[in-house]
Design an enzyme around this catalytic site. Structure first.
Site, PDB file in Angstrom:
ATOM      1  N   HIS A   6       0.815  -1.216   0.000  1.00  0.00           N
ATOM      2  CA  HIS A   6       0.000   0.000   0.000  1.00  0.00           C
ATOM      3  C   HIS A   6       0.845   1.261   0.000  1.00  0.00           C
ATOM      4  O   HIS A   6       1.873   1.348   0.666  1.00  0.00           O
ATOM      5  CB  HIS A   6      -1.024  -0.011   1.131  1.00  0.00           C
ATOM      6  CG  HIS A   6      -0.491   0.084   2.527  1.00  0.00           C
ATOM      7  ND1 HIS A   6      -0.313   1.288   3.160  1.00  0.00           N
ATOM      8  CD2 HIS A   6      -0.137  -0.854   3.417  1.00  0.00           C
ATOM      9  CE1 HIS A   6       0.127   1.058   4.393  1.00  0.00           C
ATOM     10  NE2 HIS A   6       0.251  -0.223   4.575  1.00  0.00           N
ATOM     11  N   ASP A  38       5.835   2.299   6.924  1.00  0.00           N
ATOM     12  CA  ASP A  38       4.555   1.608   6.737  1.00  0.00           C
ATOM     13  C   ASP A  38       3.740   2.412   5.725  1.00  0.00           C
ATOM     14  O   ASP A  38       3.119   3.396   6.080  1.00  0.00           O
ATOM     15  CB  ASP A  38       3.839   1.499   8.080  1.00  0.00           C
ATOM     16  CG  ASP A  38       2.473   0.840   7.974  1.00  0.00           C
ATOM     17  OD1 ASP A  38       2.130   0.359   6.898  1.00  0.00           O
ATOM     18  OD2 ASP A  38       1.744   0.841   8.987  1.00  0.00           O
ATOM     19  N   GLU A  96      -5.241   1.520   2.265  1.00  0.00           N
ATOM     20  CA  GLU A  96      -5.114   0.321   3.114  1.00  0.00           C
ATOM     21  C   GLU A  96      -5.340   0.663   4.571  1.00  0.00           C
ATOM     22  O   GLU A  96      -5.998  -0.078   5.313  1.00  0.00           O
ATOM     23  CB  GLU A  96      -3.713  -0.301   2.927  1.00  0.00           C
ATOM     24  CG  GLU A  96      -3.546  -1.655   3.617  1.00  0.00           C
ATOM     25  CD  GLU A  96      -3.026  -1.589   5.051  1.00  0.00           C
ATOM     26  OE1 GLU A  96      -2.932  -2.643   5.692  1.00  0.00           O
ATOM     27  OE2 GLU A  96      -2.734  -0.475   5.549  1.00  0.00           O
ATOM     28  N   GLU A  97      -4.804   1.802   4.992  1.00  0.00           N
ATOM     29  CA  GLU A  97      -4.850   2.172   6.411  1.00  0.00           C
ATOM     30  C   GLU A  97      -6.265   2.472   6.897  1.00  0.00           C
ATOM     31  O   GLU A  97      -6.498   2.603   8.083  1.00  0.00           O
ATOM     32  CB  GLU A  97      -3.951   3.394   6.668  1.00  0.00           C
ATOM     33  CG  GLU A  97      -2.456   3.150   6.442  1.00  0.00           C
ATOM     34  CD  GLU A  97      -1.809   2.309   7.539  1.00  0.00           C
ATOM     35  OE1 GLU A  97      -2.508   1.904   8.485  1.00  0.00           O
ATOM     36  OE2 GLU A  97      -0.600   2.044   7.429  1.00  0.00           O
ATOM     37  N   ASP A 116       4.210  -5.792   3.549  1.00  0.00           N
ATOM     38  CA  ASP A 116       3.918  -4.723   4.507  1.00  0.00           C
ATOM     39  C   ASP A 116       4.921  -4.808   5.653  1.00  0.00           C
ATOM     40  O   ASP A 116       5.691  -5.764   5.742  1.00  0.00           O
ATOM     41  CB  ASP A 116       2.477  -4.857   5.029  1.00  0.00           C
ATOM     42  CG  ASP A 116       1.841  -3.511   5.378  1.00  0.00           C
ATOM     43  OD1 ASP A 116       2.573  -2.595   5.811  1.00  0.00           O
ATOM     44  OD2 ASP A 116       0.618  -3.385   5.226  1.00  0.00           O
ATOM     45  N   HIS A 118       3.734   3.375  12.970  1.00  0.00           N
ATOM     46  CA  HIS A 118       2.755   4.472  13.112  1.00  0.00           C
ATOM     47  C   HIS A 118       3.278   5.595  14.011  1.00  0.00           C
ATOM     48  O   HIS A 118       2.515   6.266  14.700  1.00  0.00           O
ATOM     49  CB  HIS A 118       1.373   3.973  13.587  1.00  0.00           C
ATOM     50  CG  HIS A 118       0.631   3.225  12.509  1.00  0.00           C
ATOM     51  ND1 HIS A 118      -0.732   3.017  12.534  1.00  0.00           N
ATOM     52  CD2 HIS A 118       1.064   2.665  11.367  1.00  0.00           C
ATOM     53  CE1 HIS A 118      -1.098   2.341  11.443  1.00  0.00           C
ATOM     54  NE2 HIS A 118      -0.012   2.110  10.735  1.00  0.00           N
TER      55      HIS A 118
HETATM   56 ZN    ZN Z   1       0.818  -1.014   6.452  1.00  0.00          ZN
END
Ligand code: ZN
Length: 364
Positions: free
Chosen positions: A67, A180, A210-211, A233, A325
């Site tokens: 992603h 990410d 995706e998130e 990922d 994140h």
């Molecule tokens: Zn991810």
């Protein structure tokens, strides 16, 4: 064969581009530029996914997804004094936000802001202990009125990320924002360039949103109808002080993580045993170190691709990453280039016969 320095420069270019879920247009152009020289065909779809095709003998289709969106913030209000209020897009830990610089995509270009906070001198003990709520934070962009903020091009709906460059950390590692899943996208690009698919056609897909619910992968899988799929990922590497060994999930430098299961209680992906087995076989044959991954929360695009139409045998290869994140994600570049090798090797090893076997559909 992709070297560490070459990989790092792709990663840096990708991870320094702002690409909040739903606003992936900037990175889309970068990704198209990097995939196109190696592709027989490249196209995009209505949601903004990029799909690059490398033709093999046409005995099946393999889809590999990573992603290109990242978690971000959205301006939800501009007050009369020119301060912004924000809302989260994707899963944030609010602890990382106060005191950060932001880059806001305004209508006239990128605007810098800072997430303000109350100085400790005037906080009560009670207040100092509180976890901040994102909706209560405010962003200072240097404007003194709503009109001035709007004049700068900032509007309700403008998206923002934390300002952070990608840098090397020690000899083999890197740190930055949005590894990410820019590291997955970088692996996708390099593996796509390297792989020589034999029996099957290779579909490399840089997915959107995706998130916020695996949305891009869902529609891309519908269009491609893959016979087998992989997602690329990051996964949690909690190999840091204070975490017992059995809770680390993966370790930096231990090699690509081959997913066994993710999501709470297996509600994400239970990797297809033959896909997982083939990944392990390729890793052993090529002498690539690897680790097995069981992730008790969160999932990847593979979870939704597996449920496409009549079902798709799917697996995931993860790049171990610390502090996911947050704006200081850390990964080991050796794990990343080994993931390129593993994914390219997996693609080349897939035969038409294996596809028939893995799909396992029987008429009795
Ligand atoms: Zn991810």
């Amino acid at each position: 064969m992709t070297g560490i320095d070459e990989f790092y420069s792709t990663l840096k270019r990708l991870a320094e581009t702002i690409s909040v879920s739903g606003s992936e247009d900037w990175i889309r152009e970068v990704v198209i530029g990097l995939l196109k020289p190696h592709a027989d065909e490249v196209y995009t779809d209505a949601l903004g996914n990029v799909i690059a095709v490398k033709k093999g003998a046409g005995k099946g289709r393999i889809m590999i997804a990573a992603h290109m969106d990242e978690i971000g913030l959205m301006v939800s209000h501009i007050d009369k004094n020119g301060f912004l209020r924000i809302q989260a897009i994707g899963g944030w830990n609010p602890l990382v936000l106060p005191g950060q610089r932001l880059l806001i995509r305004g209508e006239k270009g990128v605007v810098r802001g800072v997430v303000g906070l109350t100085p400790p001198h005037i906080l009560s003990e009670e207040e100092a202990k509180k976890i901040p709520e994102i909706r209560k934070l405010f962003v200072d962009i240097g404007a003194s009125s709503r009109e001035e903020a709007e004049e700068m091009g900032v509007r309700v709906g403008s998206v923002a990320v934390i300002e952070r460059s990608v840098e090397r950390l020690g000899e083999h590692r890197a740190t930055g924002r949005a590894f990410d899943d820019r590291v997955g996208v970088a692996v996708l690009i390099h593996a796509f360039a390297e792989a020589e698919p034999g029996d099957v056609d290779l579909y490399a897909v840089a997915t959107v949103q995706e998130e916020v619910g695996l949305k891009g992968a869902r529609v891309a899988a519908y269009r491609i109808s893959p016979d087998v799929a992989l997602a690329l990922d990051v996964t949690i590497a909690a190999d840091v002080p204070g975490v017992p060994e059995e809770s680390m999930i993966t370790k930096l430098g231990g090699g690509p993580a081959i997913k066994v299961m993710d999501g709470r209680g297996g509600s994400g992906l239970l990797a297809h045993p033959m896909v997982r087995g083939k990944l392990e076989e390729v890793a052993r044959e090529k002498g690539i170190p690897y680790q097995l991954e069981i992730l008790p929360g969160g999932t990847t695009d593979a979870a939704i691709i597996a449920l496409n139409k009549e079902g798709v045998p799917a697996g995931t290869v993860s790049i171990p990453t610390r502090y996911i994140h947050s704006p200081v994600e850390v990964l080991d570049l050796r794990d990343a280039v080994n993931t390129v090798k593993l994914v390219a090797g997996f693609t080349e090893s897939i035969t038409g016969e294996w596809i028939e076997k893995v799909k396992g559909s029987r008429i009795l």
